[in-house]
Every structure is written in structure tokens, then in C-alpha cells.
Design a protein around this motif. Sequence first.
Motif, PDB file in Angstrom:
ATOM      1  N   PHE A  81       0.818  -1.332   0.000  1.00 47.88           N
ATOM      2  CA  PHE A  81       0.026   0.063   0.092  1.00 47.88           C
ATOM      3  C   PHE A  81       0.666   1.115   0.025  1.00 47.88           C
ATOM      4  O   PHE A  81       0.691   2.147  -0.869  1.00 47.88           O
ATOM      5  CB  PHE A  81      -1.010  -0.083   1.249  1.00 47.88           C
ATOM      6  CG  PHE A  81      -1.713   1.394   1.345  1.00 47.88           C
ATOM      7  CD1 PHE A  81      -2.969   1.539   0.524  1.00 47.88           C
ATOM      8  CD2 PHE A  81      -1.381   2.113   2.475  1.00 47.88           C
ATOM      9  CE1 PHE A  81      -3.542   2.680   0.848  1.00 47.88           C
ATOM     10  CE2 PHE A  81      -2.188   3.254   2.337  1.00 47.88           C
ATOM     11  CZ  PHE A  81      -3.232   3.572   1.589  1.00 47.88           C
ATOM     12  N   PHE A  82       1.726   1.459   1.006  1.00 49.60           N
ATOM     13  CA  PHE A  82       2.826   2.642   0.993  1.00 49.60           C
ATOM     14  C   PHE A  82       3.791   2.686  -0.195  1.00 49.60           C
ATOM     15  O   PHE A  82       4.486   3.622  -0.414  1.00 49.60           O
ATOM     16  CB  PHE A  82       3.217   2.537   2.393  1.00 49.60           C
ATOM     17  CG  PHE A  82       2.195   2.870   3.468  1.00 49.60           C
ATOM     18  CD1 PHE A  82       2.013   4.205   3.217  1.00 49.60           C
ATOM     19  CD2 PHE A  82       1.909   1.959   4.605  1.00 49.60           C
ATOM     20  CE1 PHE A  82       1.066   4.669   4.492  1.00 49.60           C
ATOM     21  CE2 PHE A  82       0.855   2.568   5.375  1.00 49.60           C
ATOM     22  CZ  PHE A  82       0.465   3.919   5.607  1.00 49.60           C
ATOM     23  N   SER A  83       3.859   1.569  -0.990  1.00 48.12           N
ATOM     24  CA  SER A  83       4.925   1.595  -2.059  1.00 48.12           C
ATOM     25  C   SER A  83       4.106   2.258  -3.324  1.00 48.12           C
ATOM     26  O   SER A  83       4.749   2.406  -4.327  1.00 48.12           O
ATOM     27  CB  SER A  83       5.236   0.264  -2.319  1.00 48.12           C
ATOM     28  OG  SER A  83       4.367  -0.460  -2.751  1.00 48.12           O
ATOM     29  N   GLY A  84       2.847   2.523  -3.145  1.00 53.33           N
ATOM     30  CA  GLY A  84       2.052   2.938  -4.376  1.00 53.33           C
ATOM     31  C   GLY A  84       2.346   4.419  -4.430  1.00 53.33           C
ATOM     32  O   GLY A  84       3.078   5.247  -3.742  1.00 53.33           O
ATOM     33  N   HIS A  85       1.784   5.183  -5.624  1.00 48.55           N
ATOM     34  CA  HIS A  85       1.858   6.538  -5.892  1.00 48.55           C
ATOM     35  C   HIS A  85       1.228   7.328  -4.657  1.00 48.55           C
ATOM     36  O   HIS A  85       0.187   7.049  -4.178  1.00 48.55           O
ATOM     37  CB  HIS A  85       1.060   6.908  -7.158  1.00 48.55           C
ATOM     38  CG  HIS A  85       1.492   8.456  -7.610  1.00 48.55           C
ATOM     39  ND1 HIS A  85       1.217   9.343  -7.065  1.00 48.55           N
ATOM     40  CD2 HIS A  85       2.161   8.631  -8.817  1.00 48.55           C
ATOM     41  CE1 HIS A  85       1.745  10.331  -7.818  1.00 48.55           C
ATOM     42  NE2 HIS A  85       2.236  10.008  -8.640  1.00 48.55           N
ATOM     43  N   PRO A  86       2.177   8.219  -4.215  1.00 45.58           N
ATOM     44  CA  PRO A  86       1.715   9.489  -2.985  1.00 45.58           C
ATOM     45  C   PRO A  86       0.021   9.710  -3.153  1.00 45.58           C
ATOM     46  O   PRO A  86      -0.768   9.779  -2.368  1.00 45.58           O
ATOM     47  CB  PRO A  86       2.478  10.240  -2.830  1.00 45.58           C
ATOM     48  CG  PRO A  86       3.871   9.490  -3.346  1.00 45.58           C
ATOM     49  CD  PRO A  86       3.330   8.639  -4.467  1.00 45.58           C
ATOM     50  N   ARG A  87      -0.272  10.044  -4.459  1.00 42.81           N
ATOM     51  CA  ARG A  87      -1.416  10.613  -4.678  1.00 42.81           C
ATOM     52  C   ARG A  87      -2.727   9.702  -4.357  1.00 42.81           C
ATOM     53  O   ARG A  87      -3.920  10.108  -3.961  1.00 42.81           O
ATOM     54  CB  ARG A  87      -1.597  10.947  -6.341  1.00 42.81           C
ATOM     55  CG  ARG A  87      -2.900  11.455  -6.705  1.00 42.81           C
ATOM     56  CD  ARG A  87      -3.222  11.554  -8.019  1.00 42.81           C
ATOM     57  NE  ARG A  87      -1.965  12.085  -8.829  1.00 42.81           N
ATOM     58  CZ  ARG A  87      -1.714  12.080 -10.192  1.00 42.81           C
ATOM     59  NH1 ARG A  87      -2.462  11.235 -11.033  1.00 42.81           N
ATOM     60  NH2 ARG A  87      -0.793  12.661 -10.706  1.00 42.81           N
ATOM     61  N   TYR A  88      -2.344   8.271  -4.915  1.00 41.30           N
ATOM     62  CA  TYR A  88      -3.500   7.415  -4.689  1.00 41.30           C
ATOM     63  C   TYR A  88      -3.613   7.041  -3.257  1.00 41.30           C
ATOM     64  O   TYR A  88      -4.653   6.865  -2.712  1.00 41.30           O
ATOM     65  CB  TYR A  88      -3.160   6.132  -5.517  1.00 41.30           C
ATOM     66  CG  TYR A  88      -3.135   6.490  -7.121  1.00 41.30           C
ATOM     67  CD1 TYR A  88      -4.301   6.986  -7.474  1.00 41.30           C
ATOM     68  CD2 TYR A  88      -1.920   6.192  -7.836  1.00 41.30           C
ATOM     69  CE1 TYR A  88      -4.353   7.300  -8.754  1.00 41.30           C
ATOM     70  CE2 TYR A  88      -2.153   6.378  -9.060  1.00 41.30           C
ATOM     71  CZ  TYR A  88      -3.217   7.116  -9.594  1.00 41.30           C
ATOM     72  OH  TYR A  88      -3.115   7.393 -10.729  1.00 41.30           O
ATOM     73  N   ILE A  89      -2.389   7.022  -2.488  1.00 40.14           N
ATOM     74  CA  ILE A  89      -2.549   6.669  -0.949  1.00 40.14           C
ATOM     75  C   ILE A  89      -3.310   7.908  -0.493  1.00 40.14           C
ATOM     76  O   ILE A  89      -4.242   7.508   0.604  1.00 40.14           O
ATOM     77  CB  ILE A  89      -1.056   6.681  -0.326  1.00 40.14           C
ATOM     78  CG1 ILE A  89      -0.134   5.550  -0.858  1.00 40.14           C
ATOM     79  CG2 ILE A  89      -0.940   6.701   1.034  1.00 40.14           C
ATOM     80  CD1 ILE A  89       1.311   5.680  -0.679  1.00 40.14           C
TER      81      ILE A  89
END
Length: 194
Positions: A81-89
Motif C-alpha cells: 500500500f505505502f509503495s504506491g503513488h502518493p496521490r493514490y495513498i
Amino acid sequence: QRNLFDFLASGHTIFVIMLIVIGYILLFYVIIMKPRLMKIIALDILAVSSWLHLISAGRQKRWFKKVIREINNFSGSIAMFFSGHPRYILLSILFTVIFLLLLFSFSVVFIQAMGYHISIFTIIAVQAFVTFLMYFAPTPGASGVAEGCYALVFSRLIRPADITTLTFLWRFFTIYLGVIIGIVIMYLKLSRKE
């Protein structure tokens, strides 16, 4: 007018809430940041349980494998989850907050419609606490536990004569109405295929 401070001042509510929150944060810190330590703790608990003859040696091994698998899955999912794009987080967190506020607003509407003058902040805070407890309920969908916690916590703010009605309205409109709509849609979809 009842507010959150009046509610918290009664009994040891604030102390219990703080203990639960601190325990929750510590548990998830250990699971996410120290998964190896969590596995050691789980192994020790199961070993002591087996030594005390609360569980058999075979069950101890099976349960330990399941615990290890769940810890690995949870830690891996959080890392993904936290390795995803900051925008999507940020969007996922924002939409979760919006969803919860909308969910909690049912209690606000019902309580105000019943003629009570309780601050919206108090209702939402109490509802958040109830929802927090529901995630640890050992029953499917927290059935029974959710209603009991809701009635118990809100009974400090609502008259006993109204708490049953409030609890029924809250659970019906937040859970069971959606279930009924889903059953109807599923039935219509399945009937069309036949």
C-alpha cells in the motif's frame, strides 16, 4: 446540551479509550515495523499455552503456521500500500474519511430527529469509538457486539426509553438496508439468467 467533555467526565471512559488506542497503535507498530518480534511473541504465547495443556502440540504448530502466514500477509499488504503513488495513498485515506463521516452522520440525524441537543462532534467521536471496537469483535460483521457497544456507549447520552429505537435505526440504515438491497439485486440478476 450534552458535549463530549461531559460524556468523558463520567466514569473512567477517557482512561479506557486511551488505553485501547495506545494498545492498538503499539500492536500495529510491532506488526508493521517489527514482524519478527511479533512472530516470537506469538510462538511464546502458543508454547506456554501448550505447556499449560490448553492446546495440543499439533494445534500449537498449526496455529503458529497460520499466525506466521497472517503476519506476513498483513506486513506485505501494508508495504505494498505505502509503495504506491502518493496521490493514490492520499486519495484512499481521504475517501475513507469521507465514507466514515457519512456513515457516522446517520447517528447525528437520528439523534437530532429524536429531539436531543448533543453536539455533532460528540456524536461522531462516540460513533468512531464504537466503530473502532467493532473491528475486534469475534462475531461475523460484529453482529450483536456492534449493537451492544452502540447501545452501551450511547446510553450515557440518550434516555433508556430511546436507546433501543436509536440502535435499531442506526444498524438498519447503515448495514441491513444495504444487505436487503443487495439481496434484491442479486435475486433479479440470477432470475434473469435462468
